[in-house]
Design a protein around this motif. Structure first.
Motif, short mmCIF file in Angstrom:
data_model
loop_
_atom_site.label_atom_id
_atom_site.label_comp_id
_atom_site.label_asym_id
_atom_site.label_seq_id
_atom_site.Cartn_x
_atom_site.Cartn_y
_atom_site.Cartn_z
N PRO A 186 -2.96 -21.12 -1.46
CA PRO A 186 -4.09 -20.00 -1.36
C PRO A 186 -4.78 -19.52 -2.74
N THR A 187 -5.90 -19.22 -2.57
CA THR A 187 -6.55 -18.68 -3.61
C THR A 187 -7.61 -17.53 -3.29
N ILE A 188 -7.90 -16.64 -4.23
CA ILE A 188 -8.40 -15.38 -3.79
C ILE A 188 -9.72 -15.62 -3.51
N ASN A 189 -10.26 -14.59 -2.63
CA ASN A 189 -11.47 -14.62 -1.94
C ASN A 189 -12.61 -14.43 -3.07
N ASP A 190 -13.65 -15.34 -3.12
CA ASP A 190 -14.48 -15.19 -4.34
C ASP A 190 -15.19 -13.78 -4.33
N SER A 207 -5.46 5.89 -8.55
CA SER A 207 -5.34 7.06 -7.54
C SER A 207 -3.96 6.81 -6.78
N ARG A 208 -3.40 7.93 -6.54
CA ARG A 208 -2.15 8.03 -6.04
C ARG A 208 -2.46 7.49 -4.31
N ARG A 209 -2.78 6.36 -4.35
CA ARG A 209 -3.20 5.87 -2.77
C ARG A 209 -2.22 4.72 -2.47
N ILE A 210 -1.88 4.66 -1.22
CA ILE A 210 -1.06 3.51 -0.70
C ILE A 210 -1.91 2.84 0.35
N VAL A 211 -2.28 1.64 0.04
CA VAL A 211 -2.94 0.78 1.07
C VAL A 211 -2.09 -0.11 2.00
N VAL A 212 -2.21 0.19 3.16
CA VAL A 212 -1.30 -0.48 4.44
C VAL A 212 -2.09 -1.52 4.98
N TYR A 213 -1.51 -2.43 5.09
CA TYR A 213 -2.00 -3.69 5.77
C TYR A 213 -1.63 -3.43 7.15
N LEU A 276 -11.45 -0.68 -3.21
CA LEU A 276 -10.15 0.10 -2.53
C LEU A 276 -8.99 -0.56 -3.36
N LEU A 277 -8.94 -2.11 -3.76
CA LEU A 277 -7.91 -2.36 -4.48
C LEU A 277 -7.91 -2.15 -5.94
N ARG A 278 -9.02 -2.11 -6.38
CA ARG A 278 -9.20 -1.91 -7.78
C ARG A 278 -8.91 -0.56 -8.21
N THR A 279 -8.82 0.56 -7.20
CA THR A 279 -8.50 1.82 -7.64
C THR A 279 -7.18 2.21 -7.04
N SER A 280 -6.49 1.57 -6.18
CA SER A 280 -5.25 2.07 -5.52
C SER A 280 -4.00 1.59 -6.03
N ALA A 281 -2.90 2.22 -5.90
CA ALA A 281 -1.69 2.23 -6.84
C ALA A 281 -0.85 1.25 -6.06
N ILE A 282 -0.58 1.40 -5.00
CA ILE A 282 0.57 0.66 -4.03
C ILE A 282 0.10 -0.09 -2.64
N GLY A 283 0.41 -1.26 -2.47
CA GLY A 283 0.25 -1.95 -1.08
C GLY A 283 1.30 -2.06 -0.52
N LEU A 284 1.37 -2.00 0.88
CA LEU A 284 2.31 -2.32 1.90
C LEU A 284 1.72 -3.44 2.80
N PRO A 295 -3.12 -10.68 2.36
CA PRO A 295 -3.28 -9.12 1.51
C PRO A 295 -2.24 -8.85 0.50
N PRO A 296 -0.92 -9.41 0.51
CA PRO A 296 -0.07 -9.11 -0.61
C PRO A 296 -0.39 -9.53 -1.88
N LEU A 297 -1.06 -10.82 -1.81
CA LEU A 297 -1.34 -11.47 -2.89
C LEU A 297 -2.59 -11.06 -3.56
N GLU A 298 -3.58 -10.62 -2.50
CA GLU A 298 -4.61 -10.14 -3.07
C GLU A 298 -4.40 -8.66 -4.04
N MET A 299 -3.42 -7.58 -3.22
CA MET A 299 -3.09 -6.70 -3.85
C MET A 299 -2.28 -6.76 -4.99
N ALA A 300 -1.55 -7.55 -5.25
CA ALA A 300 -0.94 -8.04 -6.43
C ALA A 300 -1.90 -8.40 -7.47
N ALA A 301 -2.90 -9.34 -7.29
CA ALA A 301 -3.82 -9.70 -8.35
C ALA A 301 -4.42 -8.51 -8.88
N PHE A 302 -4.73 -7.43 -8.27
CA PHE A 302 -5.35 -6.03 -8.93
C PHE A 302 -4.51 -5.39 -9.43
#
Length: 387
Positions: A186-190, A207-213, A276-284, A295-302
């Motif tokens: 996999p590679t990141i979406n351009d 931001s104290r924000r959790i992004v849920v997939y 959203l990814l650039r400004t958020s702190a946690i991904g689930l 999604p977890p790979l994209e979240m981690a990239a940020f």
């Protein structure tokens, strides 16, 4: 899918795919089309066969170089799109030079039978490549569907095109080690690259924000388990009222989970998703399957702290230092991982510890040309440039 003889003379690659309409044209289908178009450069002609949904006007416009052709026609057009979802009592013209690229398991089931028909009709079986992007028997309970899906995996006959080495290795561990296979990672979406560059130089706290997939319609994404984990985290972690929890995608209305609220953002375009990814702190993001999912790979990239799950040989904590991959898929374990992620952000005053470096493999440009050339070679196809 019932074939009939055809007068078509050229070597042709056929993609069997459920749909190319915009509501389906993402993820696996989009990737399959990219591979198909790269492989098609090694053939004299190409044809897209739609097995589940007829194309709408927008889809036909997006694939404008393909001529819409009815299955009743034996067209000589070099690029065709054939709607074959309404196929009762109908047949499809199949020539000796037709090769097959299957996607979802039911398209592989159909292609394998047409390839066998080619042998009885023309003296040589059709050649088939199978785009494998997950372990599809796992999409169902033990049943007719799971049995048929498993039966489409023929490691000694077909060429396997695997989406990730993790998935290819899982298949091998299940006794499905394809003799002929090619693998892409996999590679990141351009569309996320610009925002990632911004994130890399930003010094602003997150931001104290959790992004849920969250995909309630897809059991392997374990939405009910996510909800229960958020409830337990909300009751047990006194900081939970300081955090916003959001989910882009399927959910269209907010969800009251008791101690916390899950805010539905609906479908986001790529720019808003990147922000959203650039400004958020946690991904689930959970995936009960050997495929890692994007999604977890994209979240981690940020640089988000990501909570996800391991499965068999899949352990995404090796992919990036910000991923917490739990083998214990209980709501309690996931809630504990969320609290640990909150601890990490508190210790850093909401500043990320890591952003994916530019030389990470996930940030490479996705080029399917070499993979397509290798796949064509393994199918015994001589490139048009070498004829």
């Amino acid at each position: 899918m019932t074939p009939r003889t055809s007068v078509f003379k050229k070597r042709r690659l056929n993609l069997l795919v459920p749909s190319i309409n915009s509501q389906h044209y993402f993820g696996g289908i989009h990737t399959a089309v990219q591979v198909f178009e790269a492989m098609a450069t090694h053939f004299e002609a190409s044809r897209i066969i739609l097995t589940d949904s007829p194309p709408d006007d927008a889809a036909l416009a997006r694939f404008a170089r393909y001529s819409p052709v009815a299955s009743a026609q034996d067209s000589i057009a070099d690029a065709q799109v054939v709607s074959f979802s309404d196929r009762y009592g109908k047949t499809l013209p199949v020539a000796p030079g037709d090769h097959w690229l299957a996607t979802a398991w039911w398209t592989a089931y159909a292609a394998q039978r047409v390839a066998a028909w080619q042998e009885s009709s023309y003296g040589a079986p059709g050649k088939l490549a199978y785009m494998i992007q997950d372990f599809e028997p796992g999409f169902y309970p033990w049943s007719s569907q799971s049995a048929l899906a498993l039966a489409t995996y023929r490691p000694k006959q077909d060429l396997g095109i695997f989406n990730t080495s993790l998935l290819a290795d899982y298949f091998a561990s299940q006794g499905l080690d394809y003799v002929r296979r090619v693998v892409f990672e996999p590679t990141i979406n351009d569309g996320l690259r610009s925002a990632l560059t911004h994130a890399r130089v930003s010094t602003s706290p997150r931001s104290r924000r959790i992004v849920v997939y969250g995909r309630p319609s897809t059991p392997r994404n374990a939405f009910s388990l996510i909800c229960e984990a958020l409830r337990i985290w909300g009751w047990n972690d006194p900081r939970s009222n300081q955090w916003e929890i959001v989910t882009p995608g399927e959910l269209i209305s907010d969800l009251d989970l008791g101690p916390v609220q899950l805010k539905a953002l609906g479908k986001l375009d790529i720019d808003n998703y990147a922000e959203l990814l650039r400004t958020s702190a946690i991904g689930l993001s959970l995936m009960v399957s050997p495929h890692p999912s994007y999604p977890p790979l994209e979240m981690a990239a940020f640089g988000m702290e990501v909570v996800t799950n391991s499965y068999a040989n899949k352990d995404l904590s090796t992919f990036a230092p910000v991923i917490r991959s739990t083998f214990d898929m209980t709501p309690e374990a996931i809630a504990q991982a969320l609290s640990a992620a909150c601890d990490a952000w508190d210790e850093r005053a909401m500043v990320p510890a890591w952003i994916m470096p530019e030389n990470h493999a996930f940030l490479a440009e996705q080029a399917f040309g070499p993979l397509a050339a290798a796949a064509a070679h393994k199918l015994g196809v001589v490139s048009r440039g070498n004829v």
